[in-house]
Design an enzyme around this catalytic site. Structure first.
Site, mmCIF file in Angstrom:
data_model
loop_
_atom_site.group_PDB
_atom_site.id
_atom_site.type_symbol
_atom_site.label_atom_id
_atom_site.label_comp_id
_atom_site.label_asym_id
_atom_site.label_seq_id
_atom_site.Cartn_x
_atom_site.Cartn_y
_atom_site.Cartn_z
ATOM 1 N NE ARG A 89 -2.613 -1.089 3.687
ATOM 2 C CZ ARG A 89 -3.822 -1.184 4.215
ATOM 3 N NH1 ARG A 89 -4.569 -0.138 4.369
ATOM 4 N NH2 ARG A 89 -4.281 -2.345 4.583
ATOM 5 N NE ARG A 128 -14.625 -3.229 9.045
ATOM 6 C CZ ARG A 128 -13.516 -2.998 8.352
ATOM 7 N NH1 ARG A 128 -13.247 -3.736 7.292
ATOM 8 N NH2 ARG A 128 -12.705 -2.041 8.711
ATOM 9 N NE ARG A 172 -9.025 2.242 8.504
ATOM 10 C CZ ARG A 172 -10.135 1.513 8.685
ATOM 11 N NH1 ARG A 172 -10.978 1.823 9.664
ATOM 12 N NH2 ARG A 172 -10.391 0.497 7.913
#
Ligand code: AP5
Ligand code: MG
Ligand code: ZN
Length: 215
Positions: A89, A128, A172
């Site tokens: 990433r 989530r 994030r």
């Protein structure tokens, strides 16, 4: 045989799609995030180091991640392929992965890029829930468990990830845009990118990935 990475912002559905893809292609699912969370749970030294960064929504330093991912790829079960989720990433991680694979006479077949708009990501992540025991993922609206708070797979308790608070989620996403998005160009240049619209029903996203991989 599938040697691929899953690319995409936090909440794009990498983990959700990975669970289905590894079943279809019979390859191991390697999520660096999952490896770190396991270490945090077990209280290891690695877990302690990673947790500082993860709780703020920052990336764990490259050297640490590269070492963990490449040593995992050397394990026996990766001989006939693997699906990397959340690694690489950064461009540096991608370059190091390429070097590593080259040194082992191998290369990536695909970089699967799952694209989703920012607004949808926030709803997905704050809603989530994950199983404390087996890691299976759910959503309070989009993917409800049969019994509230209980994992369909193993009966474990569903909890919220420590980095799924609104504030951390926003950071994030910023970190993704600055540090990870350049990888899209990196793999476009390499010629092995597969772009998929992740803003559709789970099964449709899966079908699109499978058809893009040519099966
Ligand atoms: P990691 O665990 O990889 O987290 P992430 O990249 O932020 O991605 P998520 O796991 O949050 O999202 P996902 O794309 O897997 O979405 P999911 O399928 O769960 O990394 C965590 C941290 O570890 C990083 O912040 C960093 O600190 C560290 N780290 C890890 N790897 C690193 C690296 N290489 N370098 C440096 N640091 C690293 O889906 C999300 C929700 O949406 C679920 O509730 C799901 O049910 C729902 N959903 C999924 N698909 C759909 C759909 N199609 N429609 C509606 N809802 C959907
Ligand atoms: Mg994930
Ligand atoms: Zn479970």
């Amino acid at each position: 045989m599938l040697r691929a990475i899953l690319l995409g912002p936090p909440g794009a559905g990498k983990g959700t799609q990975a669970a289905k893809l590894v079943e279809k292609y019979s390859v191991p699912h390697i999520s660096t995030g999952d490896i770190f969370r396991k270490n945090i749970k077990e209280g290891t030294e690695l877990g302690k180091r990673a947790q500082e960064y993860m709780n703020k929504g920052e990336l764990v330093p490259d050297d640490l991640v590269i070492e963990i991912a490449t040593s995992r790829l050397l394990e026996d079960d990766c001989k006939d392929g693997y699906l990397l989720d959340g690694f690489p990433r950064t461009v540096h991680q991608a370059e190091e992965l390429d070097k590593f694979l080259q040194a082992h006479g191998s290369k990536l077949d695909y970089a699967i890029n799952v694209a989703v708009e920012k607004e949808a990501l926030i709803t997905r992540l704050t809603g989530r829930r994950v199983c404390e025991k087996c890691g299976a993922g759910f959503h309070i609206v989009n993917l409800q468990p049969k019994v509230e708070g209980v994992c369909d797979e193993c009966g474990g308790k569903l909890i919220q990830r420590a980095d799924d608070t609104l504030e951390t989620v926003e950071n994030r996403i910023d970190v993704y845009e600055k540090q990870t998005m350049p990888l899209i160009q990196y793999y476009e240049k390499a010629g092995n990118i597969v772009n998929v619209n992740g803003d559709q029903e789970l099964d449709k996203v899966f079908a699109d990935i499978v058809s893009a991989l040519g099966e």
